[in-house]
Scaffold this active site. Structure first.
Site, PDB file in Angstrom:
ATOM      1  CB  SER A  65      -0.872   0.034   1.262  1.00  0.00           C
ATOM      2  OG  SER A  65      -1.568  -1.174   1.415  1.00  0.00           O
TER       3      SER A  65
HETATM    4  N1  SAH Z   1       0.557  -4.899   4.265  1.00  0.00           N
HETATM    5  C1  SAH Z   1       1.413  -5.329   3.188  1.00  0.00           C
HETATM    6  C2  SAH Z   1       0.749  -5.225   1.827  1.00  0.00           C
HETATM    7  C3  SAH Z   1      -0.473  -6.003   1.713  1.00  0.00           C
HETATM    8  S1  SAH Z   1      -0.975  -6.346   0.058  1.00  0.00           S
HETATM    9  C4  SAH Z   1       2.738  -4.598   3.207  1.00  0.00           C
HETATM   10  O1  SAH Z   1       2.965  -3.762   4.077  1.00  0.00           O
HETATM   11  O2  SAH Z   1       3.567  -4.898   2.352  1.00  0.00           O
HETATM   12  C5  SAH Z   1      -2.187  -7.536   0.421  1.00  0.00           C
HETATM   13  C6  SAH Z   1      -1.617  -8.852   0.875  1.00  0.00           C
HETATM   14  O3  SAH Z   1      -2.701  -9.666   1.271  1.00  0.00           O
HETATM   15  C7  SAH Z   1      -0.903  -9.611  -0.241  1.00  0.00           C
HETATM   16  O4  SAH Z   1       0.374  -9.949   0.207  1.00  0.00           O
HETATM   17  C8  SAH Z   1      -1.756 -10.856  -0.444  1.00  0.00           C
HETATM   18  O5  SAH Z   1      -1.032 -12.004  -0.820  1.00  0.00           O
HETATM   19  C9  SAH Z   1      -2.399 -10.993   0.923  1.00  0.00           C
HETATM   20  N2  SAH Z   1      -3.658 -11.754   0.946  1.00  0.00           N
HETATM   21  C10 SAH Z   1      -4.644 -11.773   0.031  1.00  0.00           C
HETATM   22  N3  SAH Z   1      -5.642 -12.580   0.435  1.00  0.00           N
HETATM   23  C11 SAH Z   1      -5.280 -13.062   1.659  1.00  0.00           C
HETATM   24  C12 SAH Z   1      -5.906 -13.946   2.592  1.00  0.00           C
HETATM   25  N4  SAH Z   1      -7.098 -14.488   2.373  1.00  0.00           N
HETATM   26  N5  SAH Z   1      -5.241 -14.208   3.753  1.00  0.00           N
HETATM   27  C13 SAH Z   1      -4.021 -13.664   4.004  1.00  0.00           C
HETATM   28  N6  SAH Z   1      -3.395 -12.831   3.150  1.00  0.00           N
HETATM   29  C14 SAH Z   1      -4.016 -12.538   1.993  1.00  0.00           C
END
Ligand code: SAH
Length: 224
Positions: A65
């Site tokens: 993000s």
């Molecule tokens: N907070 C992170 C960015 C998040 S992007 C940072 O600081 O870098 C969203 C993330 O959610 C991705 O890595 C994706 O793989 C994960 N994601 C998507 N669906 C998910 C689920 N059901 N459970 C856990 N993680 C999930």
């Protein structure tokens, strides 16, 4: 003191987020200044580590993000030292590191509990773990492979939950695992182009859900 390179860019970004009124607390300001974002973004986009924009997480289709989005969510959560915190979507581990720094700025002060972060993509579990270890957070952050929509019942209840991917609606396990008086920030909505950031609060058995702003997040996957 003269700052150069990434330190100067980090300091400029934090001043910018303060000038916009997005970073408002001293604790969040300190946390954003403490974490080297360049250590959490993939090498190919490292030169953009301090641009206020989402960045791709290798070829996973996921993104880190924008710093302003994370700052907005962190301020909305009002994290306190004693809070039991869950993040859904570890990605690079950056958000977990910033939250850790807000709740326990000094590792030597003693670690009473860890920030828990769940990630569904095994490649990103390794990426987040490596980044957190290199930056000295591995003993304060627990990265777990799994479906975050199910929460983490064994570590619940959580005082604060940050969901970093968009769900069609708030997953029930997450509200169930929210502590009394607890707060969750979560992007909600079925469209991949636009969702709403919601603030969910539990007071006893009463759950309230409040609109905060329109946002764009990657979808919460349901395919584990
Ligand atoms: N907070 C992170 C960015 C998040 S992007 C940072 O600081 O870098 C969203 C993330 O959610 C991705 O890595 C994706 O793989 C994960 N994601 C998507 N669906 C998910 C689920 N059901 N459970 C856990 N993680 C999930």
């Amino acid at each position: 003191m003269r700052l150069t390179g990434y330190d100067e860019q980090r300091s400029r970004l934090v001043s910018y987020l303060k000038s916009l009124g997005i970073i408002t607390s001293e604790r969040a300001e300190r946390a954003f200044l403490a974490i080297p974002r360049e250590e959490f973004v993939p090498e190919e986009v490292r030169d953009q580590a301090y641009a206020d924009t989402p960045l791709p997480l290798m070829n996973t289709g996921q993104t880190i993000s924008a710093p302003s989005m994370l700052a907005y969510m962190i301020e909305a959560l009002d994290l306190q030292a004693h809070h039991n915190v869950l993040e859904v979507g570890a990605g690079s581990g950056y958000a977990a590191a910033v939250m850790t720094e807000v709740i326990s700025p000094s590792p030597s002060a003693g670690i009473s509990h860890k920030v828990h972060t769940i990630e569904i993509d095994p490649r990103l579990v390794s990426f987040a773990k490596d980044n957190l270890q290199r930056c000295g957070y591995s003993d304060r952050v627990d990265v777990i492979l799994g479906d975050g929509a199910l929460g983490l019942p064994e570590e619940s209840p959580f005082d604060r939950i940050m969901v970093s991917a968009a769900a069609a609606s708030v997953p029930k396990p997450l509200t169930d695992q929210l502590a009394d008086g607890g707060t969750m920030v979560i992007p909600v909505g079925g469209s991949s182009w636009s969702q709403e950031l919601h603030l969910v609060r539990r007071s006893g058995n009463k759950i309230t859900e409040k609109y905060m702003m329109d946002v764009v997040f990657v979808p919460l996957r349901e395919d584990l």
